[in-house]
Design a protein around this motif. Structure first.
Motif, PDB file in Angstrom:
ATOM      1  N   PHE A   1       0.814  -1.210   0.000  1.00  6.13           N
ATOM      2  CA  PHE A   1       0.000   0.000   0.000  1.00  6.13           C
ATOM      3  C   PHE A   1       0.851   1.266   0.000  1.00  6.13           C
ATOM      4  O   PHE A   1       0.528   2.246  -0.665  1.00  6.13           O
ATOM      5  N   ASN A   2       1.927   1.274   0.743  1.00  5.64           N
ATOM      6  CA  ASN A   2       2.754   2.473   0.862  1.00  5.64           C
ATOM      7  C   ASN A   2       4.069   2.353   0.103  1.00  5.64           C
ATOM      8  O   ASN A   2       5.075   2.942   0.474  1.00  5.64           O
ATOM      9  N   ARG A   3       4.067   1.621  -0.992  1.00  4.95           N
ATOM     10  CA  ARG A   3       5.323   1.384  -1.692  1.00  4.95           C
ATOM     11  C   ARG A   3       5.936   2.659  -2.243  1.00  4.95           C
ATOM     12  O   ARG A   3       7.156   2.739  -2.414  1.00  4.95           O
ATOM     13  N   MET A   4       5.114   3.695  -2.525  1.00  4.82           N
ATOM     14  CA  MET A   4       5.682   4.929  -3.039  1.00  4.82           C
ATOM     15  C   MET A   4       6.662   5.552  -2.057  1.00  4.82           C
ATOM     16  O   MET A   4       7.541   6.319  -2.444  1.00  4.82           O
ATOM     17  N   LEU A   5       6.530   5.209  -0.788  1.00  3.85           N
ATOM     18  CA  LEU A   5       7.446   5.756   0.203  1.00  3.85           C
ATOM     19  C   LEU A   5       8.865   5.214   0.036  1.00  3.85           C
ATOM     20  O   LEU A   5       9.801   5.725   0.631  1.00  3.85           O
ATOM     21  N   ASN A   6       9.034   4.164  -0.776  1.00  5.10           N
ATOM     22  CA  ASN A   6      10.365   3.605  -1.015  1.00  5.10           C
ATOM     23  C   ASN A   6      11.008   4.140  -2.290  1.00  5.10           C
ATOM     24  O   ASN A   6      12.144   3.798  -2.602  1.00  5.10           O
ATOM     25  N   THR A   7      10.284   4.968  -3.051  1.00  2.92           N
ATOM     26  CA  THR A   7      10.830   5.508  -4.293  1.00  2.92           C
ATOM     27  C   THR A   7      11.809   6.622  -3.974  1.00  2.92           C
ATOM     28  O   THR A   7      11.440   7.613  -3.347  1.00  2.92           O
ATOM     29  N   ASP A   8      13.069   6.470  -4.397  1.00  4.64           N
ATOM     30  CA  ASP A   8      14.025   7.544  -4.119  1.00  4.64           C
ATOM     31  C   ASP A   8      13.888   8.642  -5.166  1.00  4.64           C
ATOM     32  O   ASP A   8      13.250   8.483  -6.207  1.00  4.64           O
ATOM     33  N   SER A   9      14.490   9.795  -4.875  1.00  3.43           N
ATOM     34  CA  SER A   9      14.258  10.968  -5.710  1.00  3.43           C
ATOM     35  C   SER A   9      14.785  10.788  -7.121  1.00  3.43           C
ATOM     36  O   SER A   9      14.153  11.226  -8.088  1.00  3.43           O
ATOM     37  N   LEU A  10      15.935  10.142  -7.280  1.00  5.32           N
ATOM     38  CA  LEU A  10      16.486   9.971  -8.624  1.00  5.32           C
ATOM     39  C   LEU A  10      15.601   9.067  -9.470  1.00  5.32           C
ATOM     40  O   LEU A  10      15.332   9.359 -10.644  1.00  5.32           O
ATOM     41  N   GLU A  11      15.128   7.967  -8.891  1.00  7.58           N
ATOM     42  CA  GLU A  11      14.255   7.062  -9.627  1.00  7.58           C
ATOM     43  C   GLU A  11      12.946   7.756 -10.006  1.00  7.58           C
ATOM     44  O   GLU A  11      12.439   7.599 -11.119  1.00  7.58           O
ATOM     45  N   LEU A  12      12.393   8.511  -9.064  1.00 12.13           N
ATOM     46  CA  LEU A  12      11.145   9.180  -9.359  1.00 12.13           C
ATOM     47  C   LEU A  12      11.334  10.228 -10.445  1.00 12.13           C
ATOM     48  O   LEU A  12      10.503  10.364 -11.352  1.00 12.13           O
ATOM     49  N   PHE A  13      12.432  10.968 -10.392  1.00 12.84           N
ATOM     50  CA  PHE A  13      12.677  12.004 -11.392  1.00 12.84           C
ATOM     51  C   PHE A  13      12.825  11.384 -12.779  1.00 12.84           C
ATOM     52  O   PHE A  13      12.379  11.945 -13.776  1.00 12.84           O
ATOM     53  N   LYS A  14      13.412  10.183 -12.855  1.00  8.15           N
ATOM     54  CA  LYS A  14      13.602   9.501 -14.130  1.00  8.15           C
ATOM     55  C   LYS A  14      12.331   8.844 -14.639  1.00  8.15           C
ATOM     56  O   LYS A  14      12.028   8.899 -15.836  1.00  8.15           O
ATOM     57  N   ASN A  15      11.575   8.218 -13.735  1.00  7.05           N
ATOM     58  CA  ASN A  15      10.490   7.341 -14.163  1.00  7.05           C
ATOM     59  C   ASN A  15       9.094   7.783 -13.765  1.00  7.05           C
ATOM     60  O   ASN A  15       8.113   7.244 -14.267  1.00  7.05           O
ATOM     61  N   GLY A  16       8.993   8.719 -12.843  1.00  8.21           N
ATOM     62  CA  GLY A  16       7.689   9.074 -12.303  1.00  8.21           C
ATOM     63  C   GLY A  16       7.354   8.211 -11.104  1.00  8.21           C
ATOM     64  O   GLY A  16       8.014   7.206 -10.831  1.00  8.21           O
TER      65      GLY A  16
ATOM     66  N   ASP B   1       6.724   2.320 -14.277  1.00  9.20           N
ATOM     67  CA  ASP B   1       6.582   0.875 -14.080  1.00  9.20           C
ATOM     68  C   ASP B   1       7.772   0.385 -13.259  1.00  9.20           C
ATOM     69  O   ASP B   1       8.906   0.365 -13.743  1.00  9.20           O
ATOM     70  N   TYR B   2       7.517  -0.001 -12.008  1.00  6.96           N
ATOM     71  CA  TYR B   2       8.562  -0.452 -11.093  1.00  6.96           C
ATOM     72  C   TYR B   2       8.467  -1.951 -10.830  1.00  6.96           C
ATOM     73  O   TYR B   2       9.030  -2.452  -9.863  1.00  6.96           O
ATOM     74  N   SER B   3       7.736  -2.664 -11.670  1.00  2.00           N
ATOM     75  CA  SER B   3       7.497  -4.080 -11.418  1.00  2.00           C
ATOM     76  C   SER B   3       8.755  -4.919 -11.563  1.00  2.00           C
ATOM     77  O   SER B   3       8.865  -5.992 -10.967  1.00  2.00           O
ATOM     78  N   ARG B   4       9.727  -4.448 -12.352  1.00  2.00           N
ATOM     79  CA  ARG B   4      10.986  -5.171 -12.524  1.00  2.00           C
ATOM     80  C   ARG B   4      12.108  -4.320 -11.954  1.00  2.00           C
ATOM     81  O   ARG B   4      12.390  -3.230 -12.444  1.00  2.00           O
ATOM     82  N   THR B   5      12.766  -4.832 -10.925  1.00  5.78           N
ATOM     83  CA  THR B   5      13.753  -4.051 -10.186  1.00  5.78           C
ATOM     84  C   THR B   5      14.862  -3.515 -11.074  1.00  5.78           C
ATOM     85  O   THR B   5      15.306  -2.367 -10.929  1.00  5.78           O
ATOM     86  N   LEU B   6      15.334  -4.316 -12.016  1.00  2.59           N
ATOM     87  CA  LEU B   6      16.468  -3.910 -12.839  1.00  2.59           C
ATOM     88  C   LEU B   6      16.053  -3.277 -14.159  1.00  2.59           C
ATOM     89  O   LEU B   6      16.915  -2.895 -14.960  1.00  2.59           O
ATOM     90  N   LEU B   7      14.751  -3.166 -14.400  1.00  2.00           N
ATOM     91  CA  LEU B   7      14.291  -2.601 -15.665  1.00  2.00           C
ATOM     92  C   LEU B   7      13.043  -1.758 -15.408  1.00  2.00           C
ATOM     93  O   LEU B   7      11.950  -2.052 -15.884  1.00  2.00           O
ATOM     94  N   ARG B   8      13.232  -0.693 -14.660  1.00  2.00           N
ATOM     95  CA  ARG B   8      12.137   0.213 -14.382  1.00  2.00           C
ATOM     96  C   ARG B   8      11.977   1.176 -15.565  1.00  2.00           C
ATOM     97  O   ARG B   8      12.961   1.630 -16.134  1.00  2.00           O
TER      98      ARG B   8
END
Length: 257
Positions: A149-164, A237-244
């Motif tokens: 439910f709270n997985r967005m809290l694990n998104t770091d800033s660089l990943e979010l800036f790149k992928n949303g 899409d964060y479903s694949r850890t190495l291919l977001r």
């Protein structure tokens, strides 16, 4: 009974200005925490136990002096041991730093204090003015949906800036450029509670009093909100850890300053 509550703000610029400006911005958050009875007990400028400024009492003139006079990038965090306990990572203090994030993880929060911490979170958002931020707490339900439910809290800033973002939260903040792509009327039709902020962003709750709504209802609202953002191409899409991969239209909001 207690709950855990976490606040995450991503891609904030409040610590990237001149050192005196960064100090003032962070101090406004620390003053807020103190006024609401949640002041930190200690501060650290390093995660190394042998550092001379590791877990020192707060407030302290040593903190003020080190913050204001030390050149270069600073790693800083605060701890509170009294209930509600927390770990507060304000982000890196560094002039013109392009990527940054803030997180504050509360523990041992009584149910009576949850509403207050929602107020704290909104005030922190006003100071940090994030690209994206969220607030959430874990649930007792032992299901995959509850765990995620709270997985967005694990998104770091660089990943979010790149992928949303990969998901919304119980309360979500959108910075001005992100908010400009959303239709508040469409969000309200989904049953979401939408507030315009005085920093030209949006604050969106999954329900009118989200901390008092059953998990199942919040999960339904979150799924509907995510579908709306996904229809706009704004969820990664964060479903694949190495291919977001980024949302198809996320490029349109990568010009955050």
């Amino acid at each position: 009974m207690t709950v855990q509550l976490a606040i995450k703000m991503v891609r904030t610029g409040y610590l990237s200005g001149k050192r005196a400006e960064a100090y003032k911005n962070l101090q406004s958050i620390l003053t807020l925490l103190e006024e609401m009875g949640f002041a930190p007990d200690t501060f650290s400028f390093s995660d190394e136990p042998n550092h001379p400024l590791y877990h020192k009492q707060f407030p302290s003139p040593v903190y003020d002096n080190h913050f204001l006079t030390t050149e270069g990038q600073l790693l800083l965090y605060f701890l509170r041991e009294k209930k509600p306990a927390y770990e507060f990572y304000p982000g890196f203090v560094s002039e013109k730093l392009g990527y940054n994030s803030l997180s504050i993880d509360f523990k041992d929060v009584s149910k009576a204090q949850v509403a207050e911490l929602f107020e704290v979170a909104s005030a922190i958002a006003q100071v940090t003015r994030p690209l994206f931020g969220g607030l959430g707490f874990p649930w007792e339900a032992e299901t995959a949906e509850a765990e995620a439910f709270n997985r967005m809290l694990n998104t770091d800033s660089l990943e979010l800036f790149k992928n949303g973002p990969d998901s919304v939260a119980i309360r979500t903040w959108f910075g001005p450029a992100f908010a400009a792509q959303l239709d508040p009327a469409a969000l309200e039709k989904l049953g979401l509670v939408v507030r315009r902020t005085d920093w030209s962003g949006l604050e969106v709750d999954l329900a009118e009093v989200p901390w008092a709504v059953p998990f199942e209802r919040l999960a339904e609202q979150k799924a509907a909100f995510n579908r709306y953002l996904n229809s706009l191409g704004l969820l990664g899409d964060y479903s694949r850890t190495l291919l977001r991969t980024p949302g198809r239209n996320w490029q349109a909001v990568q010009a955050f300053g």
